[in-house]
Write a protein that holds these residues in place. Structure first.
Motif, PDB file in Angstrom:
ATOM      1  N   LYS A  71      30.830  31.200 -17.643  1.00  0.00           N
ATOM      2  CA  LYS A  71      29.996  30.005 -17.828  1.00  0.00           C
ATOM      3  C   LYS A  71      28.661  30.282 -17.148  1.00  0.00           C
ATOM      4  O   LYS A  71      28.628  30.674 -15.979  1.00  0.00           O
ATOM      5  N   GLY A  72      27.592  30.116 -17.873  1.00  0.00           N
ATOM      6  CA  GLY A  72      26.276  30.358 -17.292  1.00  0.00           C
ATOM      7  C   GLY A  72      26.088  31.783 -16.807  1.00  0.00           C
ATOM      8  O   GLY A  72      25.372  32.029 -15.838  1.00  0.00           O
ATOM      9  N   GLY A  73      26.767  32.722 -17.459  1.00  0.00           N
ATOM     10  CA  GLY A  73      26.650  34.121 -17.077  1.00  0.00           C
ATOM     11  C   GLY A  73      27.489  34.508 -15.867  1.00  0.00           C
ATOM     12  O   GLY A  73      27.406  35.631 -15.388  1.00  0.00           O
ATOM     13  N   ILE A  74      28.284  33.579 -15.366  1.00  0.00           N
ATOM     14  CA  ILE A  74      29.114  33.845 -14.185  1.00  0.00           C
ATOM     15  C   ILE A  74      30.582  33.799 -14.597  1.00  0.00           C
ATOM     16  O   ILE A  74      31.032  32.848 -15.227  1.00  0.00           O
ATOM     17  N   GLU A  75      31.302  34.829 -14.215  1.00  0.00           N
ATOM     18  CA  GLU A  75      32.733  34.869 -14.504  1.00  0.00           C
ATOM     19  C   GLU A  75      33.500  34.375 -13.278  1.00  0.00           C
ATOM     20  O   GLU A  75      33.158  34.712 -12.141  1.00  0.00           O
ATOM     21  N   VAL A  76      34.519  33.576 -13.517  1.00  0.00           N
ATOM     22  CA  VAL A  76      35.316  33.014 -12.426  1.00  0.00           C
ATOM     23  C   VAL A  76      35.843  34.119 -11.511  1.00  0.00           C
ATOM     24  O   VAL A  76      35.837  33.979 -10.287  1.00  0.00           O
ATOM     25  N   TYR A  77      36.256  35.213 -12.093  1.00  0.00           N
ATOM     26  CA  TYR A  77      36.767  36.343 -11.314  1.00  0.00           C
ATOM     27  C   TYR A  77      35.741  36.798 -10.273  1.00  0.00           C
ATOM     28  O   TYR A  77      36.088  37.097  -9.133  1.00  0.00           O
ATOM     29  N   ASP A  78      34.475  36.812 -10.666  1.00  0.00           N
ATOM     30  CA  ASP A  78      33.419  37.237  -9.741  1.00  0.00           C
ATOM     31  C   ASP A  78      33.246  36.240  -8.592  1.00  0.00           C
ATOM     32  O   ASP A  78      32.970  36.630  -7.459  1.00  0.00           O
ATOM     33  N   VAL A  82      40.607  25.157 -12.089  1.00  0.00           N
ATOM     34  CA  VAL A  82      39.651  24.045 -12.076  1.00  0.00           C
ATOM     35  C   VAL A  82      38.380  24.403 -12.842  1.00  0.00           C
ATOM     36  O   VAL A  82      37.888  23.617 -13.655  1.00  0.00           O
ATOM     37  N   LEU A  83      37.856  25.596 -12.609  1.00  0.00           N
ATOM     38  CA  LEU A  83      36.614  25.974 -13.281  1.00  0.00           C
ATOM     39  C   LEU A  83      36.788  26.187 -14.783  1.00  0.00           C
ATOM     40  O   LEU A  83      35.856  25.968 -15.549  1.00  0.00           O
ATOM     41  N   ARG A  84      37.974  26.588 -15.190  1.00  0.00           N
ATOM     42  CA  ARG A  84      38.219  26.811 -16.620  1.00  0.00           C
ATOM     43  C   ARG A  84      38.893  25.619 -17.294  1.00  0.00           C
ATOM     44  O   ARG A  84      39.196  25.674 -18.485  1.00  0.00           O
ATOM     45  N   ALA A  85      39.116  24.557 -16.559  1.00  0.00           N
ATOM     46  CA  ALA A  85      39.850  23.404 -17.093  1.00  0.00           C
ATOM     47  C   ALA A  85      39.250  22.919 -18.410  1.00  0.00           C
ATOM     48  O   ALA A  85      38.066  22.622 -18.495  1.00  0.00           O
ATOM     49  N   GLY A  86      40.093  22.887 -19.413  1.00  0.00           N
ATOM     50  CA  GLY A  86      39.689  22.388 -20.715  1.00  0.00           C
ATOM     51  C   GLY A  86      38.827  23.321 -21.534  1.00  0.00           C
ATOM     52  O   GLY A  86      38.483  23.003 -22.669  1.00  0.00           O
ATOM     53  N   GLU A  87      38.472  24.466 -21.005  1.00  0.00           N
ATOM     54  CA  GLU A  87      37.599  25.389 -21.735  1.00  0.00           C
ATOM     55  C   GLU A  87      38.336  26.097 -22.871  1.00  0.00           C
ATOM     56  O   GLU A  87      37.776  26.303 -23.933  1.00  0.00           O
TER      57      GLU A  87
END
Length: 90
Positions: free
Chosen positions: A15-22, A40-45
């Motif tokens: 999201k916005g060029g940022i990966e949750v893993y990072d 939480v960050l990927r919720a519903g995506e």
């Protein structure tokens, strides 16, 4: 090669060029906190119908983390949280 990219980096991972893993790596999050962050960050995506379930999964990992820190059962954390919330409503 394109199919492998879909497996390794589906669109909802970034999201916005940022990966949750990072984010997880940058903050050096442990297993529970990392998974909570991920859910939480990927919720519903991936599926908008699972947003609430994804958030609940994230909460489950945070409660598990809190229980591990306090050396108690998850149910004790939930009970304490519920009691505090009920007190606020009175």
């Amino acid at each position: 090669m394109q199919d492998m990219k879909k497996v390794a980096h589906p669109s909802y991972y970034t999201k916005g060029g940022i990966e949750v893993y990072d984010v997880i790596k940058a903050y050096n999050l442990n297993f529970e906190r990392g998974n909570a962050c991920k859910y939480v960050l990927r919720a519903g995506e991936k599926d908008t119908n699972t947003e609430a379930e994804d958030c609940e999964k994230g909460a489950w990992y945070l409660i598990a983390h809190s229980a591990r820190i306090k050396g108690c059962k998850r149910s004790e954390i939930l009970k304490d949280m519920l009691e505090r919330e009920l007190q606020k409503e009175q």
